[in-house]
Every structure is written in structure tokens, then in C-alpha cells.
Design an enzyme around this catalytic site. Structure first.
Site, PDB file in Angstrom:
ATOM      1  N   ALA A   1       0.803  -1.219   0.000  1.00 25.65           N
ATOM      2  CA  ALA A   1       0.000   0.000   0.000  1.00 25.65           C
ATOM      3  C   ALA A   1       0.840   1.274   0.000  1.00 25.65           C
ATOM      4  CB  ALA A   1      -0.980   0.002   1.181  1.00 25.65           C
ATOM      5  N   CYS A   2       2.110   1.175  -0.375  1.00 23.14           N
ATOM      6  CA  CYS A   2       2.959   2.365  -0.410  1.00 23.14           C
ATOM      7  C   CYS A   2       3.252   2.788  -1.841  1.00 23.14           C
ATOM      8  CB  CYS A   2       4.274   2.108   0.321  1.00 23.14           C
ATOM      9  SG  CYS A   2       5.301   0.858  -0.469  1.00 23.14           S
ATOM     10  N   GLY A   3       2.801   2.025  -2.825  1.00 20.38           N
ATOM     11  CA  GLY A   3       3.023   2.373  -4.217  1.00 20.38           C
ATOM     12  C   GLY A   3       4.219   1.680  -4.838  1.00 20.38           C
TER      13      GLY A   3
END
Length: 154
Positions: free
Chosen positions: A127-129
Site C-alpha cells: 500500500a505504499c506504491g
């Protein structure tokens, strides 16, 4: 690659200088913080060139176990399929990529197609890219953005 690669090999933590600010003023000191760096996993088997299958963030230290554990979880390999795990030594890797790319070599084709990046599952999402990037190079390029301008938050 450079002659002294060991000085750049990431560890699980790094020393940083911090400034603590409170009602009593400022205090400068050294602290240790967890290291987080991207890891790119490549897969190769007889007759097929290495290909990228997953990019994630991790705390360096057990990269080979992470790579093989991920591939086992995704049912890409089973016990006995693994031939070799090593850091990638491609001459075109930037110095920052040297210990952030792992190549897993199988003795035969994988048990199932590993797909691209996530092997068809959501198990890689941090979920941090980072997991949406195609390579460690892309992660490093995105991180090299402009520094913050303007006032710091209170």
C-alpha cells in the site's frame, strides 16, 4: 559494480542524526532506525532468461528467504525445484540496485506462471506504491523527486 560493494550493502538498521525538540529546547543525538529498501525478485529456469516477477519493500537481511518464500507461497516453486538464489550481478545495475535485486534459479519450469509483479495475488501489496513499480530502478527514480519546499509543519 564497484570494488568495495560491502560498504553499500544495506543492513536491517542504519544510524541517523536526529534533533529532538521539546519545551526544553533542542537536543541532537544519533539514533538507529529500521532500513527499508525495495527488493526486486527475478525468476529464471533452463531455456528462459531471467524475468522480473515481483517488486516490494523490505527490511534488508533475509532477502533470499523472502524471495523463495514468496515464490513458494505463490505456488511457483515446490521443495526440490530450487537450484540457486543469488544477488543479481547484471553490469547495467546502478550501484543502489546491487543488493536490491535477487535472482531465483529453478531446475525446471515453474509450477505455475508467476505472472508479473504479483503473481496474480494481492499478497505483495504494501500500500505504499512500490509494488506498482516494474523495477528497483523505477522505485529509485520515484524516490528522487523534488524535496519539500515551504514551511515545515508545526
Amino acid at each position: 559494480m564497484t570494488a568495495d560493494r560491502s560498504t553499500r550493502r544495506p543492513g536491517p538498521s542504519v544510524r541517523v542524526k536526529v534533533t529532538e525538540v521539546d519545551d526544553g529546547g533542542e537536543r541532537r543525538r544519533e539514533d538507529r532506525v529500521a532500513t527499508e529498501e525495495p527488493l526486486e525478485i527475478r525468476l529464471v529456469w533452463p531455456g528462459v532468461a531471467a524475468r522480473r516477477v515481483w517488486v516490494t519493500m523490505r527490511t534488508p537481511g533475509h532477502d533470499f528467504e523472502l524471495a523463495t518464500g514468496y515464490l513458494r507461497h505463490e505456488q511457483v516453486l515446490a521443495p526440490g525445484d530450487l537450484q540457486r538464489v543469488a544477488y543479481c550481478t547484471d553490469v547495467d545495475l546502478a550501484p543502489e540496485e546491487e543488493f536490491n535485486v535477487v535472482t531465483v534459479t529453478l531446475a525446471a519450469p515453474p509450477r505455475r506462471d508467476p505472472g508479473h509483479r504479483h503473481g496474480g495475488s494481492s499478497s505483495g501489496s504494501s500500500a505504499c506504491g512500490v509494488c506498482g513499480k516494474d523495477s528497483v530502478g523505477e522505485v529509485l527514480a520515484a524516490a528522487a523527486g523534488r524535496p519539500r519546499d515551504g514551511p515545515l509543519p508545526p
